[in-house]
Design a protein around this motif. Structure first.
Motif, PDB file in Angstrom:
ATOM      1  N   LEU A   1       0.912  -1.168  -0.099  1.00  0.00           N
ATOM      2  CA  LEU A   1       0.071  -0.204   0.078  1.00  0.00           C
ATOM      3  C   LEU A   1       0.791   1.172  -0.085  1.00  0.00           C
ATOM      4  O   LEU A   1       1.589   1.608   1.023  1.00  0.00           O
ATOM      5  CB  LEU A   1      -0.870  -0.013   1.250  1.00  0.00           C
ATOM      6  CG  LEU A   1      -1.872  -1.235   1.477  1.00  0.00           C
ATOM      7  CD1 LEU A   1      -2.515  -1.253   2.668  1.00  0.00           C
ATOM      8  CD2 LEU A   1      -2.884  -1.136   0.186  1.00  0.00           C
ATOM      9  N   LEU A   2       0.848   1.977  -1.091  1.00  0.00           N
ATOM     10  CA  LEU A   2       1.660   3.133  -1.217  1.00  0.00           C
ATOM     11  C   LEU A   2       0.986   4.446  -0.744  1.00  0.00           C
ATOM     12  O   LEU A   2      -0.125   4.439  -1.369  1.00  0.00           O
ATOM     13  CB  LEU A   2       2.215   3.369  -2.870  1.00  0.00           C
ATOM     14  CG  LEU A   2       3.479   2.336  -3.172  1.00  0.00           C
ATOM     15  CD1 LEU A   2       2.714   0.888  -3.132  1.00  0.00           C
ATOM     16  CD2 LEU A   2       3.490   3.048  -4.748  1.00  0.00           C
ATOM     17  N   PRO A   3       1.407   5.251   0.098  1.00  0.00           N
ATOM     18  CA  PRO A   3       0.706   6.296   0.236  1.00  0.00           C
ATOM     19  C   PRO A   3       0.706   7.392  -0.795  1.00  0.00           C
ATOM     20  O   PRO A   3       1.446   7.639  -1.450  1.00  0.00           O
ATOM     21  CB  PRO A   3       1.801   6.976   1.457  1.00  0.00           C
ATOM     22  CG  PRO A   3       3.081   6.364   1.155  1.00  0.00           C
ATOM     23  CD  PRO A   3       2.845   5.192   0.608  1.00  0.00           C
ATOM     24  N   VAL A   4      -0.622   7.868  -1.061  1.00  0.00           N
ATOM     25  CA  VAL A   4      -0.877   8.601  -2.074  1.00  0.00           C
ATOM     26  C   VAL A   4      -0.370   9.992  -2.275  1.00  0.00           C
ATOM     27  O   VAL A   4       0.028  10.806  -3.214  1.00  0.00           O
ATOM     28  CB  VAL A   4      -2.532   8.835  -2.433  1.00  0.00           C
ATOM     29  CG1 VAL A   4      -3.033   7.523  -2.535  1.00  0.00           C
ATOM     30  CG2 VAL A   4      -3.051   9.592  -1.229  1.00  0.00           C
ATOM     31  N   HIS A   5       0.199  10.545  -1.002  1.00  0.00           N
ATOM     32  CA  HIS A   5       0.553  11.908  -0.916  1.00  0.00           C
ATOM     33  C   HIS A   5       2.034  11.946  -1.627  1.00  0.00           C
ATOM     34  O   HIS A   5       2.539  12.918  -1.703  1.00  0.00           O
ATOM     35  CB  HIS A   5       0.621  12.551   0.645  1.00  0.00           C
ATOM     36  CG  HIS A   5       1.709  11.784   1.330  1.00  0.00           C
ATOM     37  ND1 HIS A   5       1.355  10.568   2.050  1.00  0.00           N
ATOM     38  CD2 HIS A   5       2.919  12.328   1.741  1.00  0.00           C
ATOM     39  CE1 HIS A   5       2.450  10.373   2.912  1.00  0.00           C
ATOM     40  NE2 HIS A   5       3.522  11.155   2.674  1.00  0.00           N
ATOM     41  N   LEU A   6       2.681  10.683  -1.859  1.00  0.00           N
ATOM     42  CA  LEU A   6       3.959  10.758  -2.286  1.00  0.00           C
ATOM     43  C   LEU A   6       3.799  10.507  -3.846  1.00  0.00           C
ATOM     44  O   LEU A   6       4.973  10.761  -4.517  1.00  0.00           O
ATOM     45  CB  LEU A   6       4.667   9.685  -1.596  1.00  0.00           C
ATOM     46  CG  LEU A   6       5.119   9.849  -0.200  1.00  0.00           C
ATOM     47  CD1 LEU A   6       5.964   8.695   0.497  1.00  0.00           C
ATOM     48  CD2 LEU A   6       6.070  11.327  -0.251  1.00  0.00           C
ATOM     49  N   LEU A   7       2.685  10.167  -4.401  1.00  0.00           N
ATOM     50  CA  LEU A   7       2.622   9.831  -6.012  1.00  0.00           C
ATOM     51  C   LEU A   7       3.098  10.818  -6.740  1.00  0.00           C
ATOM     52  O   LEU A   7       3.524  10.770  -7.903  1.00  0.00           O
ATOM     53  CB  LEU A   7       1.183   9.433  -6.125  1.00  0.00           C
ATOM     54  CG  LEU A   7       0.466   7.992  -5.357  1.00  0.00           C
ATOM     55  CD1 LEU A   7      -0.614   7.693  -5.824  1.00  0.00           C
ATOM     56  CD2 LEU A   7       1.560   7.044  -5.549  1.00  0.00           C
ATOM     57  N   PRO A   8       2.710  12.214  -6.500  1.00  0.00           N
ATOM     58  CA  PRO A   8       3.014  13.288  -7.609  1.00  0.00           C
ATOM     59  C   PRO A   8       4.549  13.474  -7.429  1.00  0.00           C
ATOM     60  O   PRO A   8       5.131  13.665  -8.514  1.00  0.00           O
ATOM     61  CB  PRO A   8       2.548  14.502  -6.749  1.00  0.00           C
ATOM     62  CG  PRO A   8       1.234  13.955  -6.013  1.00  0.00           C
ATOM     63  CD  PRO A   8       1.798  12.525  -5.527  1.00  0.00           C
ATOM     64  N   THR A   9       5.155  13.236  -6.268  1.00  0.00           N
ATOM     65  CA  THR A   9       6.722  13.152  -6.184  1.00  0.00           C
ATOM     66  C   THR A   9       7.292  12.167  -7.225  1.00  0.00           C
ATOM     67  O   THR A   9       8.327  12.331  -7.979  1.00  0.00           O
ATOM     68  CB  THR A   9       7.208  13.492  -4.924  1.00  0.00           C
ATOM     69  OG1 THR A   9       6.618  14.526  -4.114  1.00  0.00           O
ATOM     70  CG2 THR A   9       8.683  13.622  -4.853  1.00  0.00           C
ATOM     71  N   TRP A  10       6.668  11.029  -6.874  1.00  0.00           N
ATOM     72  CA  TRP A  10       7.530   9.896  -7.477  1.00  0.00           C
ATOM     73  C   TRP A  10       7.263  10.067  -8.783  1.00  0.00           C
ATOM     74  O   TRP A  10       8.105   9.697  -9.845  1.00  0.00           O
ATOM     75  CB  TRP A  10       6.964   8.765  -6.783  1.00  0.00           C
ATOM     76  CG  TRP A  10       7.341   8.026  -5.452  1.00  0.00           C
ATOM     77  CD1 TRP A  10       8.646   8.683  -5.146  1.00  0.00           C
ATOM     78  CD2 TRP A  10       6.951   7.501  -4.559  1.00  0.00           C
ATOM     79  NE1 TRP A  10       8.737   8.118  -3.768  1.00  0.00           N
ATOM     80  CE2 TRP A  10       7.789   7.522  -3.287  1.00  0.00           C
ATOM     81  CE3 TRP A  10       5.710   6.698  -4.426  1.00  0.00           C
ATOM     82  CZ2 TRP A  10       7.527   6.602  -2.188  1.00  0.00           C
ATOM     83  CZ3 TRP A  10       5.282   6.025  -3.606  1.00  0.00           C
ATOM     84  CH2 TRP A  10       6.328   6.183  -2.083  1.00  0.00           C
ATOM     85  N   LEU A  11       6.152  10.469  -9.392  1.00  0.00           N
ATOM     86  CA  LEU A  11       5.711  10.450 -10.834  1.00  0.00           C
ATOM     87  C   LEU A  11       6.715  11.675 -11.480  1.00  0.00           C
ATOM     88  O   LEU A  11       6.928  11.451 -12.749  1.00  0.00           O
ATOM     89  CB  LEU A  11       4.206  11.046 -11.112  1.00  0.00           C
ATOM     90  CG  LEU A  11       3.486   9.814 -10.772  1.00  0.00           C
ATOM     91  CD1 LEU A  11       1.780  10.479 -10.682  1.00  0.00           C
ATOM     92  CD2 LEU A  11       3.254   8.801 -11.946  1.00  0.00           C
ATOM     93  N   LYS A  12       7.064  12.701 -10.712  1.00  0.00           N
ATOM     94  CA  LYS A  12       7.719  13.576 -11.168  1.00  0.00           C
ATOM     95  C   LYS A  12       9.401  13.517 -11.252  1.00  0.00           C
ATOM     96  O   LYS A  12       9.940  13.763 -12.321  1.00  0.00           O
ATOM     97  CB  LYS A  12       7.720  15.130 -10.226  1.00  0.00           C
ATOM     98  CG  LYS A  12       8.411  16.156 -10.708  1.00  0.00           C
ATOM     99  CD  LYS A  12       7.984  17.413  -9.878  1.00  0.00           C
ATOM    100  CE  LYS A  12       8.863  18.692 -10.628  1.00  0.00           C
ATOM    101  NZ  LYS A  12       8.793  19.871  -9.449  1.00  0.00           N
ATOM    102  N   GLU A  13       9.787  12.571 -10.253  1.00  0.00           N
ATOM    103  CA  GLU A  13      11.099  12.288 -10.355  1.00  0.00           C
ATOM    104  C   GLU A  13      11.416  10.992 -10.871  1.00  0.00           C
ATOM    105  O   GLU A  13      12.785  10.733 -11.135  1.00  0.00           O
ATOM    106  CB  GLU A  13      11.613  12.318  -8.749  1.00  0.00           C
ATOM    107  CG  GLU A  13      11.316  13.729  -8.117  1.00  0.00           C
ATOM    108  CD  GLU A  13      11.753  13.747  -6.953  1.00  0.00           C
ATOM    109  OE1 GLU A  13      12.254  12.626  -6.286  1.00  0.00           O
ATOM    110  OE2 GLU A  13      11.753  14.921  -6.084  1.00  0.00           O
ATOM    111  N   HIS A  14      10.599   9.864 -11.176  1.00  0.00           N
ATOM    112  CA  HIS A  14      10.888   8.609 -11.582  1.00  0.00           C
ATOM    113  C   HIS A  14      10.096   8.524 -13.046  1.00  0.00           C
ATOM    114  O   HIS A  14       8.846   8.129 -12.762  1.00  0.00           O
ATOM    115  CB  HIS A  14      10.670   7.661 -10.404  1.00  0.00           C
ATOM    116  CG  HIS A  14      11.516   8.043  -9.453  1.00  0.00           C
ATOM    117  ND1 HIS A  14      12.873   7.520  -9.338  1.00  0.00           N
ATOM    118  CD2 HIS A  14      11.299   8.715  -8.300  1.00  0.00           C
ATOM    119  CE1 HIS A  14      13.491   7.999  -8.009  1.00  0.00           C
ATOM    120  NE2 HIS A  14      12.491   8.582  -7.444  1.00  0.00           N
TER     121      HIS A  14
END
Length: 205
Positions: A101-114
């Motif tokens: 279960l991945l915390p959704v508040h980190l999704l924008p950062t991971w999408l931007k950086e990876h």
């Protein structure tokens, strides 16, 4: 719980490390409703083992959308999480399942950086869109006996078994029809030698 990193082999090691540090792993028994319509998505699932069914409901009828298998995620949850909108679907475990279960508040950062994390989203979108086209084609063109047989065959493939343990009502719900139709069509398939019904199980022959 020790995590098999091969599940995330499509991601680069540094991102895998971040995900494992920030996420949790949870086990759900078969039949657990893990997402409801109108519920806000707080975590993005990636299935480690098991199987999750994603579906919609219209009045009392259920429409099966897709299954989430090992190393896959839910594109509908992905979108709802990014836009902070309520879910339009339900999700229930078809088998005992272990889910990252991945915390959704980190999704924008991971999408931007990876970039590879972006590919996860686009690959899941493409997979589900293709499945949706197949479902629409089947609804428009196929007779119920073909739809039912194909549905049972897919379920046996997903569960790595040669039989399905479901009631006629449950099958009818997944196909958006009524129990009487499923009972009648199963009898026809049985007469044709394509399935066998015994002790509450339906076996593909």
């Amino acid at each position: 719980m020790e995590f098999d990193r091969r599940i995330l082999s499509f991601l680069k090691p540094d991102l895998v490390e971040q995900i494992l540090q920030e996420s949790s792993i949870k086990q759900f028994p078969k039949g657990t409703e893990i997402l409801r319509e109108q519920q806000y998505v707080k975590v993005l699932p990636i299935v480690v083992s098991g199987l999750i069914k994603v579906y919609s409901r219209f009045d009392e009828k259920e429409l099966l959308l897709y299954y989430i298998e090992s190393a896959q995620s839910c594109v509908m949850s992905f979108y709802a999480a990014l836009k902070n909108t309520p879910s339009k679907v339900f999700a229930t475990t078809e088998e005992d399942s272990t889910v990252l279960l991945l915390p959704v508040h980190l999704l924008p950062t991971w999408l931007k950086e990876h970039q590879d994390f972006n590919e996860l989203f686009y690959n899941q979108f493409n997979l589900r869109y293709s499945e949706l086209l197949d479902t629409i084609g089947s609804l428009l063109l196929d007779k119920m006996d073909k739809r039912l047989f194909d549905h049972l065959k897919k379920k046996t493939e997903l569960s790595h078994s040669n039989s399905v343990s479901m009631s006629h009502s449950q099958i009818a719900n997944e196909l958006g029809t009524v129990r009487e139709v499923v009972t009648r069509v199963l009898k026809k398939l049985e007469t044709e030698g394509k399935v066998e019904q015994k002790s509450g199980k339906i076996r593909i022959i």
